[in-house]
Write an enzyme that holds these catalytic residues in place. Structure first.
Site, short mmCIF file in Angstrom:
data_model
loop_
_atom_site.label_atom_id
_atom_site.label_comp_id
_atom_site.label_asym_id
_atom_site.label_seq_id
_atom_site.Cartn_x
_atom_site.Cartn_y
_atom_site.Cartn_z
N LEU A 107 0.85 -1.18 0.00
CA LEU A 107 0.00 0.00 0.00
C LEU A 107 0.89 1.23 0.00
O LEU A 107 1.77 1.37 0.86
CB LEU A 107 -0.92 0.00 1.22
CG LEU A 107 -1.74 -1.27 1.45
CD1 LEU A 107 -2.60 -1.13 2.69
CD2 LEU A 107 -2.58 -1.61 0.22
N CYS A 108 0.70 2.10 -0.98
CA CYS A 108 1.46 3.35 -1.08
C CYS A 108 2.97 3.04 -1.11
O CYS A 108 3.42 2.24 -1.93
CB CYS A 108 1.07 4.29 0.06
SG CYS A 108 1.62 6.00 -0.14
N THR A 109 3.75 3.65 -0.22
CA THR A 109 5.20 3.50 -0.26
C THR A 109 5.68 2.14 0.24
O THR A 109 6.89 1.88 0.23
CB THR A 109 5.88 4.60 0.57
OG1 THR A 109 5.27 4.65 1.87
CG2 THR A 109 5.71 5.95 -0.10
N GLY A 110 4.77 1.27 0.64
CA GLY A 110 5.16 -0.10 0.93
C GLY A 110 5.77 -0.79 -0.27
O GLY A 110 6.45 -1.81 -0.13
N THR A 127 3.19 3.41 -6.93
CA THR A 127 3.18 3.91 -5.57
C THR A 127 2.61 5.31 -5.66
O THR A 127 2.14 5.73 -6.73
CB THR A 127 4.60 3.89 -4.95
OG1 THR A 127 4.51 4.24 -3.57
CG2 THR A 127 5.53 4.85 -5.66
#
Length: 321
Positions: A107-110, A127
């Site tokens: 999720l996102c910057t993961g 991202t």
């Protein structure tokens, strides 16, 4: 719809300095079954290596990282700072879980964790648009797409920022339980129904309009005249340069041609008017310099991924009646 075990397991990885929104969203979505899901909902585990800082909070995971190795799905929430070193135990857990057959989603910057684990090589990824260039630079073997909500490579999935994390979680539910259940969860969250991942990230990448770079004054001048049929020649004349030199300056400063930048600004203005006014599509086309509703619909869908009417329904600002 995927073939599931009786109680599919979801491991949320809580290691390092995380953002609370993405972790909270995943826990809310996978941890609370809708009324229609009478059986076979998810068993959710919060896995970590000790207390973890999540925004202003400190959370104690209820399982160690080894619990993630037997999970059906592993969720990697957003890292708070992509410039901080990634915890080695987190990267190794993600790599081992995928090798053991888990479906891994960031999720996102993961996505930076998935990249460090080698899971993005040869795959499409995304991202938050503010970090796509950095993700691409770190993982050149991946095809990083800044213009989608999420990517699905089967066993490796990535989501863009914030609201797109919700979309990816709903997509996973759609795969596992079907559209009706996914839409039921969306209704509970007061969200639009499940959106396809190929849809564009709805907030266009902003272009600096203030500051001391050589195009800042031109940007501001042009944005005040988006209702006019501006051309590259008009922009070059105002900047007191040639169209060819102006094109070089634009590519140097923002990586776009003047026409591409101008179209992006017109679409962004259309987004604002669709969200905040009751103006017709024809009136918005005139106000943004698109000329006709047909042109606006074509350019808006090409840039944003959905027609302007659908955008207005989904993202309109709430106002008193």
């Amino acid at each position: 719809m995927r073939t599931l075990s009786d109680v599919p397991t979801v491991a949320l990885l809580a290691v390092g300095h995380l953002l609370h929104f993405e972790l909270g969203v995943a826990y809310e979505i996978f941890g609370n079954p809708p009324r229609e899901a009478t059986e076979g909902w998810y068993d959710v585990f919060l896995c970590g290596a000790g207390p973890v800082r999540i925004g202003p909070f400190t959370v104690e995971p209820d399982h160690g990282l080894d619990r993630a190795l037997g999970a059906d799905t592993v969720i990697v929430p957003a890292c708070a700072d992509v410039d901080e070193p990634l915890p080695r135990e987190l990267v190794e857990t993600v790599r081992a879980a995928h090798a053991a057959g888990a479906r891994v989603a960031s999720l996102c910057t993961g996505a930076f964790v998935l990249g460090a684990a080698g899971l993005l090589d040869g795959r499409r990824a995304t991202t938050h648009w503010a970090h796509t260039d950095e993700l691409s630079a770190r993982h050149p073997l991946s095809e990083v797409d800044p213009d989608v909500l999420y990517t699905d490579n089967g066993s490796v999935l990535t989501a863009a920022g914030k609201a797109a994390a919700v979309d990816l979680c709903l997509h996973l539910i759609h795969l596992d339980h079907g559209a009706a259940i996914a839409n039921s969860v969306a209704r509970r969250l007061v969200m639009p129904p499940h959106r396809p991942g190929g849809q564009a990230q709805f907030v266009a990448t902003p272009i600096q309009t203030t500051g001391d770079h050589k195009l800042a004054q031109l940007f501001a001048w042009a944005q005040q005249r988006l209702d006019q049929p501006l051309s590259v020649t008009d922009l070059a004349r105002h900047a007191n340069t040639s169209p060819r030199n102006l094109g070089r300056q634009f590519r140097s400063v923002i990586g776009q041609s003047p026409i591409q930048w101008l179209l992006t600004q017109r679409v962004r203005r259309a987004q604002e008017l669709l969200e905040a006014t009751d103006e017709s599509i024809e009136a918005i086309a005139l106000a943004t310099g698109m000329g006709t509703a047909t042109t606006l619909r074509r350019q808006f869908k090409r840039t944003v991924g959905v027609p302007p009417d659908s955008y207005r329904r989904a993202f309109r600002s709430a106002r008193p009646a």
